[in-house]
Scaffold this motif. Structure first.
Motif, short mmCIF file in Angstrom:
data_model
loop_
_atom_site.label_atom_id
_atom_site.label_comp_id
_atom_site.label_asym_id
_atom_site.label_seq_id
_atom_site.Cartn_x
_atom_site.Cartn_y
_atom_site.Cartn_z
N ARG A 54 0.88 -1.32 -0.04
CA ARG A 54 -0.04 -0.17 0.02
C ARG A 54 0.88 1.11 0.13
O ARG A 54 1.48 1.52 0.99
CB ARG A 54 -0.87 -0.17 1.03
CG ARG A 54 -1.78 -1.15 1.54
CD ARG A 54 -2.49 -1.86 -0.05
NE ARG A 54 -3.22 -0.64 -0.52
CZ ARG A 54 -4.55 -0.44 -0.26
NH1 ARG A 54 -5.24 -1.27 0.83
NH2 ARG A 54 -5.31 0.46 -0.77
N TYR A 55 0.92 2.05 -0.94
CA TYR A 55 1.53 3.07 -1.16
C TYR A 55 0.87 4.17 -1.85
O TYR A 55 -0.31 3.76 -2.49
CB TYR A 55 2.87 2.92 -2.03
CG TYR A 55 2.72 2.25 -3.42
CD1 TYR A 55 2.68 2.71 -4.55
CD2 TYR A 55 2.69 0.66 -3.54
CE1 TYR A 55 2.39 2.03 -5.69
CE2 TYR A 55 2.44 0.07 -4.65
CZ TYR A 55 1.94 0.86 -5.88
OH TYR A 55 1.77 0.19 -6.88
N ARG A 56 1.13 5.37 -1.64
CA ARG A 56 0.51 6.42 -2.41
C ARG A 56 0.84 6.54 -4.12
O ARG A 56 2.28 6.44 -4.46
CB ARG A 56 1.17 7.85 -1.85
CG ARG A 56 0.64 8.13 -0.40
CD ARG A 56 1.17 9.32 0.04
NE ARG A 56 0.86 9.64 1.68
CZ ARG A 56 1.96 9.18 2.31
NH1 ARG A 56 3.14 8.82 1.76
NH2 ARG A 56 1.72 9.07 3.64
N THR A 57 -0.15 6.43 -4.77
CA THR A 57 0.16 6.53 -6.45
C THR A 57 0.18 8.06 -6.81
O THR A 57 0.57 8.38 -7.78
CB THR A 57 -0.86 5.90 -7.11
OG1 THR A 57 -2.12 6.49 -6.77
CG2 THR A 57 -0.83 4.14 -6.60
N GLN A 58 -0.32 8.91 -5.69
CA GLN A 58 -0.56 10.42 -6.12
C GLN A 58 -0.55 11.28 -4.96
O GLN A 58 -1.31 10.82 -3.87
CB GLN A 58 -1.33 10.54 -7.46
CG GLN A 58 -1.36 12.31 -7.56
CD GLN A 58 0.15 12.56 -8.20
OE1 GLN A 58 0.56 11.90 -8.95
NE2 GLN A 58 0.81 13.76 -7.72
N ALA A 59 0.28 12.33 -4.81
CA ALA A 59 -0.12 13.56 -3.82
C ALA A 59 -0.61 14.53 -4.70
O ALA A 59 -0.13 15.06 -5.62
CB ALA A 59 1.04 13.87 -3.08
N GLN A 60 -1.97 15.07 -4.37
CA GLN A 60 -2.54 16.19 -5.17
C GLN A 60 -2.63 17.28 -4.08
O GLN A 60 -3.13 17.05 -2.87
CB GLN A 60 -3.79 15.65 -5.66
CG GLN A 60 -3.84 14.50 -6.44
CD GLN A 60 -4.92 14.13 -7.38
OE1 GLN A 60 -5.48 14.97 -8.14
NE2 GLN A 60 -5.36 12.87 -7.70
N TYR A 61 -2.20 18.61 -4.63
CA TYR A 61 -2.09 19.57 -3.68
C TYR A 61 -2.63 20.74 -4.30
O TYR A 61 -2.61 21.15 -5.58
CB TYR A 61 -0.67 19.87 -3.34
CG TYR A 61 0.47 19.41 -4.46
CD1 TYR A 61 0.75 20.33 -5.55
CD2 TYR A 61 1.03 18.24 -4.77
CE1 TYR A 61 1.55 19.93 -6.48
CE2 TYR A 61 1.87 17.78 -5.54
CZ TYR A 61 2.02 18.73 -6.67
OH TYR A 61 2.70 18.30 -7.66
N SER A 62 -3.36 21.73 -3.29
CA SER A 62 -3.85 23.04 -3.85
C SER A 62 -4.13 23.76 -2.62
O SER A 62 -3.82 23.12 -1.32
CB SER A 62 -5.22 22.66 -4.51
OG SER A 62 -6.32 22.36 -3.55
N SER A 63 -4.57 25.01 -2.59
CA SER A 63 -4.62 25.77 -1.40
C SER A 63 -5.71 25.26 -0.75
O SER A 63 -5.93 25.64 0.65
CB SER A 63 -4.91 27.18 -1.94
OG SER A 63 -4.02 27.65 -2.50
#
Length: 742
Positions: free
Chosen positions: A712-721
């Protein structure tokens, strides 16, 4: 549009008619150029736009056969990262973003494109919203490492991915099909049928259907989410118009309804010194791997595409001519919760209309002479239009609130030539250059909450991308080379970001072209069932294009300078007729040497009272703090990646049993655009398959498992304000598959 279609069809059929008049010999060599094959024990590839033994091509190549794709449970293009060292695939929402050897910065904007060129049967596929696709009737995939600016052009700074699929043939009528069922109610069916109309004309039809229930649960409603349904169909008509001219016409329609890239839990930002999401208010978020917290509006990603492609191959006597004519229409609609919670802070709707026209003429020398060459002309036009909505009240057309939008039309013209001269049977010199002119015209952005279009001045750039290689062959089965290549990613207009920002007084950022100088030395060996290659490389990389995600915009900037170097190798070894090994590994040292105004995300609550009050008034949780960084890791670049695959075959019950598996490892890396935030630790995945083929290969049955280690690992980190989200890997999956062939 009708005029454009008529114009393109007229040019295609005019060339067919012209070519058919010439009484020239057969064109077997040109036909062979379309896929990687095995010829007299040698692996044949088309990395230099002509058919050659892989051992003689001075480019780092990962060549993946159809059997290797099967062994690794590769179903979509993004899955090939499991069998390709130094290759990653990431998503920003629905945007597909490959990275090779650290080159692949995240850019999402109108006309943006990626750093890695994707070619399907010789045709360029530029749209990052449609670049990941289900693989059917695939013969092979070639991954070219390093900039390919001379032979493949703009936006191949990191490399190129060449997908080759089966064509209609006049040998015999045939049908191949398979169907599978697995965990999470996942069902998949696909088929390829070939029909011989005459000794010179054949027709093919192929289709694919895939659906599943998803594997995540929404803590707000308690229901399972992520149900998807994708399908596509492709028709092909191949005709030998004369002994020297062949024409292939294809039409494909695809339909995707898959929200998986939209479904993100909150990233546990306390791990990165930013505190718990939303101040730790219980019930508004979840950081669990199998859970999301969504508001009252569902996330979705839907797209449909239509592609028409015409390929003409003609033997001109002194050379082989290939024409590639293409039209693509890809329409996408998506809705994403940018706060990754059930709080209904901000949900973004983002329809996209993408239309592409391209034409390429490729002229290739005949084999046998000391001088081998390829020359070509290329034209490309892409119109990329976004409309943005606030979907907080719902994402049906009557509930959406118009926020803005943007559009660009990219035009590119290029001419190139690349030649290899044999001084002696051991010494070869390759030199080539491509001259390109790139324009962005008819660009505009929409003022907030209205449809008013604000025009943006056009821009134009000229680029020369040369290539020089010296190659030495100690024996017929070995090759040593040293190369210099130059690549670039075209300049951009920041119509979706700074153009729309009051802080910049609505003045667009100057987003310059990326530029890379690449140096590589390599060694290749291929003999008696063993093929091996290794390479050391150094990249001087300037003006990386990076997206800064704030509220509803993705502002673009250039990261100043970067340095990348590393070492990689791969091998295929047929130990016995029944047992083979595939392995590969890569070490990549990728650093931002200097990154001025690097985007570092900080929590509003930790800032001075005035800034914190401004954050609270705007409803955001995080702000970007421009920071000057030196000698920090580049985004999405693990230092070490590697894989080991094996396949064993034995006779059983009158048929053949094949046992295969593929183990992949990635070391840690950072998702954040600054290269210092949102770390993902190292992980491994394992795919296993057992397949029994009946006598004469009329049918087969297989058991398969993917991610059987349940990593189990992150396939994406999605970032915004508004928030920081995380997409997680799918848990272990398994199932059964049946196939027929007659």
């Amino acid at each position: 549009m009708i005029v454009k279609i008529a114009r393109t069809c007229a040019s295609v059929f005019a060339l067919v008619g012209f070519s058919a008049l010439a009484p020239l010999p057969a064109f077997a060599q040109a036909e062979a150029q379309e896929s990687a094959t095995v010829d007299d024990g040698a692996i044949i590839v088309t990395a230099q736009r002509r058919a050659e033994a892989q051992v003689d091509v001075p480019i780092s190549i990962t060549n993946i056969s159809s059997s290797a794709l099967e062994t690794a449970s590769v179903q979509q293009l993004a899955d090939i990262g499991k069998v390709t060292p130094a290759l990653r695939f990431d998503f920003a929402g629905g945007f597909f973003q490959p990275t090779i050897r650290g080159i692949g910065t995240a850019v999402t904007t109108s006309g943006g494109g990626g750093n890695v060129g994707i070619y399907i049967d010789g045709f360029y596929s530029p749209n990052p919203l449609a670049a990941d696709f289900d693989l059917i009737s695939v013969d092979s995939i070639q991954v070219l490492k390093g900039p390919q600016g001379t032979l493949f052009g703009r936006n191949t700074t990191g490399g190129a991915i060449l997908v080759s699929t089966r064509e209609p043939n006049t040998n015999a009528n045939s049908f191949e099909g398979r169907a599978s069922y697995g965990r999470y109610n996942e069902a998949r069916a696909e088929g390829f049928a070939n029909y011989v109309i005459s000794d010179r004309v054949a027709l093919s039809i192929e289709g694919q259907y895939r659906r599943g229930d998803g594997w995540q649960h929404d803590i707000s409603s308690g229901r399972r989410v992520g149900e998807y349904e994708n399908w596509s169909v492709r028709l092909g008509l191949k005709a030998e118009l004369s002994d020297n001219v062949e024409f292939l016409l294809r039409y494909k329609h695809g339909d995707v309804d898959d929200p998986s890239t939209m479904l993100a839990s909150s990233l546990d930002t306390s791990d990165f010194g930013l505190g718990a999401p939303f101040g730790g208010i219980p019930g508004t978020y979840t950081t669990a791997k199998n859970r999301i917290a969504t508001g009252s509006v569902d996330e979705f990603f839907r797209s449909n595409s239509d592609v028409v492609q015409g390929t003409i191959r003609a033997d001109l006597g002194f050379a082989d001519l290939t024409s590639y004519s293409q039209y693509r229409s890809e329409n996408t609609n998506m809705s994403q919760d940018l706060d990754y919670s059930g709080a209904d802070l901000f949900q973004l709707g983002l329809p996209n209309l993408n239309e592409t026209w391209s034409q390429e003429f490729l002229l290739t020398s005949k084999s046998g002479s000391k001088l081998q060459w390829t020359a070509g002309l290329f034209y490309f036009e892409n119109t990329d239009t976004y409309v943005t909505f606030i979907d907080n009240a719902g994402n049906d057309p009557n509930s959406r609130v118009r926020l803005g939008g943007s559009s660009t039309t990219v035009k590119s013209y290029a001419a190139f030539i690349d030649a290899t001269y044999e001084f002696t049977p051991q010494l070869f010199l390759t030199a080539g250059a491509r001259y390109s002119n790139d324009k962005i015209v008819d660009a505009y952005w929409n003022r907030a909450f209205v449809a008013t279009e604000v025009p943006v001045p056009s821009i134009s750039d000229n680029k020369l991308t040369p290539r020089v290689v010296l190659r030495y062959k100690p024996t017929d089965k070995t090759s040593v080379y040293a190369s210099f290549t130059k690549g670039y990613k075209a300049a951009l207009l920041d119509v979706g970001g700074s153009c729309q920002t009051p802080a910049t007084n609505f003045v667009c950022n100057d987003v310059r072209p990326e530029d890379i100088n690449a140096y590589e030395i390599g060694f290749k060996f291929e003999e008696r069932g063993l093929s091996f290659e290794t390479a050391a490389f150094y990249y001087d990389y300037k003006n990386l294009q990076v997206s800064i995600f704030r509220t509803a915009t993705a502002e673009l900037i250039n990261a100043a300078t970067s340095e990348i170097y590393g070492l990689e190798g791969s091998l295929h070894y047929q130990l016995t007729p029944a047992f083979q090994l595939n392995a590969g590994a890569s070490y990549v040292h990728a650093r931002y040497k200097t990154f001025n105004n690097a985007p570092v995300y900080v929590r509003c609550a930790g800032l001075d009272p005035v800034t914190a009050a401004g954050c609270a008034a705007s409803g955001v949780t995080f702000v970007v703090a421009p920071t000057t960084l030196t000698d920090v890791t580049m985004q999405r670049t693990p230092e070490f990646t590697g894989f080991l695959g094996a396949r064993y075959e034995t006779q059983l019950g009158g048929g053949e049993l094949a046992l295969s598996g593929n183990l992949f490892h990635s070391s840690s890396f950072f998702f954040g655009p600054s290269g210092i935030q949102f770390r993902q630790g190292g992980y491994e995945t394992l795919a296993l398959r057992a397949q029994w083929n009946a006598p004469e290969d009329r049918y087969y049955v297989a058991l398969f498992g993917d991610n059987v280690t349940n990593s189990r690992y992150r396939t994406q980190a999605q970032y915004s304000s508004y928030g920081i989200g995380a997409n997680w890997s799918k848990p272990v999956t398994y199932g059964i598959e049946f196939g027929v062939n007659f």
